[in-house]
Write a protein that holds these residues in place. Sequence first.
Motif, PDB file in Angstrom:
ATOM      1  N   GLU A  65       2.464  -6.447  47.719  1.00  0.00           N
ATOM      2  CA  GLU A  65       3.300  -5.261  47.888  1.00  0.00           C
ATOM      3  C   GLU A  65       2.840  -4.077  47.043  1.00  0.00           C
ATOM      4  O   GLU A  65       2.754  -2.941  47.534  1.00  0.00           O
ATOM      5  N   SER A  66       2.526  -4.301  45.775  1.00  0.00           N
ATOM      6  CA  SER A  66       2.117  -3.174  44.927  1.00  0.00           C
ATOM      7  C   SER A  66       0.832  -2.544  45.433  1.00  0.00           C
ATOM      8  O   SER A  66       0.660  -1.314  45.390  1.00  0.00           O
ATOM      9  N   VAL A  74       1.692  -0.446  48.608  1.00  0.00           N
ATOM     10  CA  VAL A  74       2.347   0.806  48.218  1.00  0.00           C
ATOM     11  C   VAL A  74       1.320   1.778  47.646  1.00  0.00           C
ATOM     12  O   VAL A  74       1.320   2.979  47.973  1.00  0.00           O
ATOM     13  N   GLU A  75       0.426   1.293  46.804  1.00  0.00           N
ATOM     14  CA  GLU A  75      -0.598   2.151  46.217  1.00  0.00           C
ATOM     15  C   GLU A  75      -1.488   2.758  47.303  1.00  0.00           C
ATOM     16  O   GLU A  75      -1.801   3.958  47.275  1.00  0.00           O
ATOM     17  N   ARG A  78      -0.706   3.224  50.448  1.00  0.00           N
ATOM     18  CA  ARG A  78       0.085   4.195  51.217  1.00  0.00           C
ATOM     19  C   ARG A  78       0.158   5.529  50.495  1.00  0.00           C
ATOM     20  O   ARG A  78       0.010   6.596  51.101  1.00  0.00           O
ATOM     21  N   ARG A  79       0.368   5.507  49.194  1.00  0.00           N
ATOM     22  CA  ARG A  79       0.516   6.751  48.444  1.00  0.00           C
ATOM     23  C   ARG A  79      -0.792   7.531  48.357  1.00  0.00           C
ATOM     24  O   ARG A  79      -0.788   8.774  48.393  1.00  0.00           O
ATOM     25  N   HIS A  87      -1.217   9.093  51.717  1.00  0.00           N
ATOM     26  CA  HIS A  87      -0.236  10.166  51.849  1.00  0.00           C
ATOM     27  C   HIS A  87      -0.760  11.469  51.259  1.00  0.00           C
ATOM     28  O   HIS A  87      -0.502  12.550  51.809  1.00  0.00           O
ATOM     29  N   MET A 124       2.179   5.156  56.431  1.00  0.00           N
ATOM     30  CA  MET A 124       2.806   3.831  56.389  1.00  0.00           C
ATOM     31  C   MET A 124       2.104   2.878  57.352  1.00  0.00           C
ATOM     32  O   MET A 124       1.782   1.732  57.012  1.00  0.00           O
ATOM     33  N   SER A 130      11.278   4.593  53.438  1.00  0.00           N
ATOM     34  CA  SER A 130      11.468   3.519  52.471  1.00  0.00           C
ATOM     35  C   SER A 130      10.231   2.625  52.443  1.00  0.00           C
ATOM     36  O   SER A 130       9.884   1.997  53.448  1.00  0.00           O
ATOM     37  N   GLU A 131       9.583   2.555  51.295  1.00  0.00           N
ATOM     38  CA  GLU A 131       8.382   1.719  51.160  1.00  0.00           C
ATOM     39  C   GLU A 131       8.721   0.232  51.145  1.00  0.00           C
ATOM     40  O   GLU A 131       7.816  -0.611  51.224  1.00  0.00           O
ATOM     41  N   SER A 132      10.005  -0.082  51.096  1.00  0.00           N
ATOM     42  CA  SER A 132      10.397  -1.495  51.052  1.00  0.00           C
ATOM     43  C   SER A 132       9.997  -2.259  52.307  1.00  0.00           C
ATOM     44  O   SER A 132       9.894  -3.490  52.293  1.00  0.00           O
ATOM     45  N   LEU A 175       7.110  -2.010  53.894  1.00  0.00           N
ATOM     46  CA  LEU A 175       5.659  -2.154  54.041  1.00  0.00           C
ATOM     47  C   LEU A 175       5.199  -3.612  54.135  1.00  0.00           C
ATOM     48  O   LEU A 175       4.393  -3.953  55.017  1.00  0.00           O
TER      49      LEU A 175
END
Length: 392
Positions: free
Chosen positions: A12-13, A16-17, A19-20, A23, A102, A369-371, A373
């Motif tokens: 998950e981390s 998220v990284e 994706r950011r 972005h 995403m 919401s990144e939750s 992903l």
Amino acid sequence: MQRYLKRAKELESEIVENRRKIHQFGGIGFDIQETSDFVFEKLQSYGLHPQRMCGTGIVCTIGSGGKTILLRADMDALPIQEDTGLPFACQNGTAHACGHDMHTAMLLAAAKMLSETQDELKGTVKLMFQPAEEALKGATAMMEAGVLENPKVDAAFAMHVTTGHENFPTGSIQYVRGVAFGACDMFRITVKGKECHGAYPCRGIDPINIGSRIVTATQELVSMELPATEEAVITFGKFHSGEASNIIPSEAVLDGTIRTLSKEARTLLKTRFKEIVEQTAATFRGQAIVEYPLETGFCITDPDLFDQLKPTLCALAGEEMVQQIAPVNGSEDFGPISEIIPTVYVWMGAGTPSEGYPEKVHSPRTKFSESVLPLGAAIHATVAVNWLAQNA
């Protein structure tokens, strides 16, 4: 069913990284080199062998032999100045306000997980990272460049996040059986008049007057000529004419879209639209030329393929979270592929107003919401593995 969801949560981390970072790159249409390079290098780091297509598009296969399922993510952003206040907000005048960052991050994670288990695949997974979805050009360009061949694609799956809807709970999956997205026919009307001084309109032919009457006349098509059960939209987005306030110009240009959910409505509206535009112009001594510079067909979810994939979606998201909805009048450039390859296209809820996500897509303030992903990554991977196993 839970194997890839468990692994995705472990990643998950990293998801998220990724994706950011994506972005922050932004980019419009095919001009997404930073994003494309990032995805290419990530795939290589997973031990895969990506290939360029259409400049910034990327295709990559995992496994070999057997049947082939295509997983797709779009990568482009919108020409919007982001106003989210996020610490990783894009600063180059573009915004991932439709969630393509995403999508890309989820498919990258799926690629990593599938690369770890590729020896177990009962066929081939083809990854399609495409540019220019917002321009409704990327999927067609990659299709024409051969993305559906070598190996030949037998089925396709795509997913789109959505936000700002209370009735689309975070982590839910929405689907339509049959036509999911409408066709989009972008039109351009060029009205030819005759220039003259604004004090003497009788000496000219006013294309602004003609264009205004065209807008009014064509707006009645949907309500007066389609059955009440048919959904369609005719929208004018641009009307440009003239440079001075005291001169009647010689020309006006009107741009817009016709959106329909059936072949019958599409044929009728395009035919009658052209007739009304041309005859309205002729009534006021002008001429109008109707062109369709971009035409995108329906995005279709194949009912039989969906029935095969639904148990996987229910097992991962929860049966009560897999919801059937009405077709969407918006358009999706994956349509041309879905018209020739059995496809399932679904939406995933990624934030509701009550959770602090009040803005819908295509807003400068859109957030997701990144939750979701890890769930999205797991769905991509598990759908592919299960479908290949079922159709080996």
